[in-house]
Motif scaffolding. Structure first.
Motif, PDB file in Angstrom:
ATOM      1  N   ARG A 222      55.315 -59.403  -4.438  1.00 40.95           N
ATOM      2  CA  ARG A 222      54.020 -58.735  -4.638  1.00 40.95           C
ATOM      3  C   ARG A 222      53.508 -58.933  -6.061  1.00 40.95           C
ATOM      4  NH1 ARG A 222      55.280 -52.949  -1.655  1.00 40.95           N
ATOM      5  NH2 ARG A 222      54.884 -53.636   0.502  1.00 40.95           N
ATOM      6  N   MET A 225      52.176 -62.322  -6.367  1.00 44.30           N
ATOM      7  CA  MET A 225      50.909 -62.401  -5.670  1.00 44.30           C
ATOM      8  C   MET A 225      49.758 -61.887  -6.534  1.00 44.30           C
ATOM      9  SD  MET A 225      50.187 -60.739  -1.915  1.00 44.30           S
ATOM     10  CE  MET A 225      51.891 -61.082  -1.456  1.00 44.30           C
ATOM     11  N   TRP A 240      47.379 -63.292  -0.468  1.00 42.83           N
ATOM     12  CA  TRP A 240      48.345 -62.935   0.578  1.00 42.83           C
ATOM     13  C   TRP A 240      48.042 -63.701   1.856  1.00 42.83           C
ATOM     14  CZ3 TRP A 240      47.250 -60.673   5.346  1.00 42.83           C
ATOM     15  CH2 TRP A 240      48.380 -60.412   6.131  1.00 42.83           C
TER      16      TRP A 240
END
Length: 258
Positions: A222, A225, A240
């Protein structure tokens, strides 16, 4: 957001650590790469117990070159279990080992890599590559020689001219959590098309920066990302969507099937 760790060494975690990682509800798939025959067998067993584990079989090049009988045994086992593997990997060339041993003879590693590429071509499998800097050019030479395009260069590092060559050839890369603090990786991410990028941890490899002293785990994706979204100047949701979709398509993870 559900996650796919496109490159993780599940078999090298401790049993307790692996239990924690495999109990993460946010992770849809783990592409479990192998180090050698014993590693292949462990990842095979992990996949039998958890359908989210998708094993890749191969030999990590940052080790002593195996003897011919060991190579033969590995390829025999891979042939016998080809239907259970999503890719050939992790395979490649010993860049870091060569830095420690400048006189290291690499021809045997090159020949072994070519053998893995031919196996991937024969069975129409993706190939997961450990090939950085000048080794990346050798890998490209071999891929081009045999017309293999479904190649995943994990945690790649290299010059812009090689990055362009990889992009032109349609190869994929994956980004680790060090994108959060390494300018070289941030530069790579800025150049590479988003629809050819996947996200990985290479766990249990430890990271620095905000991840210092933390067990490497797929939730760190995450953070990668968010940083990638900032570099690309787009919404995190778009990053994503693109990286998740590419991982699904590259590894054939349709409806949970490899």
């Amino acid at each position: 957001m559900q996650l796919i760790d496109s490159h993780i060494h599940l078999d090298t975690y401790s049993e307790e650590q692996r239990r924690i990682i495999l109990n993460l509800p946010e992770v849809d798939y783990y592409i479990a790469v192998s180090m050698d025959l014993a590693s292949c067998k462990t990842n095979h067993q992990l996949a039998l117990h958890d359908p989210r584990v998708k094993p890749a079989y191969g030999f990590h090049p940052e080790q002593e070159l195996p003897k011919q009988e060991e190579i033969d045994a590995l390829f025999r086992w891979m042939e016998q279990h080809v239907d259970t593997m999503v890719a050939v990997g992790e395979v490649g060339l010993p860049y870091y080992k060569r830095q420690e041993n400048p006189g290291l003879e690499v021809q045997g590693y090159i020949e072994l890599l070519e053998k893995f590429i031919l196996f991937a071509k024969k069975h129409n499998k993706p190939i997961v590559l450990h090939a950085v800097y000048e080794d990346g050019a050798i890998a490209c030479d071999l891929l081009e020689k045999h017309g293999v395009t479904k190649a995943h260069f994990h945690w790649f590092k290299g010059e812009d001219v090689l990055i362009k060559r990889m992009i032109d050839n349609g190869y994929s890369i994956s980004i680790t959590p060090d994108i959060c603090y390494e300018k070289e990786i941030q530069h790579l991410a800025s150049l590479y098309p988003l629809d050819r990028i996947m996200l990985e941890t290479d766990g249990p490899w430890p990271f620095e920066g905000p991840f210092r002293n933390r067990m490497t785990n797929p939730l760190m994706i995450r953070d990668s990302m968010y940083k990638l979204a900032k570099i690309k100047g787009i919404e995190t949701e778009k990053v994503w969507e693109k990286t998740f979709r590419h991982s699904i398509l590259f590894y054939g993870l349709y409806n949970g099937e490899s």
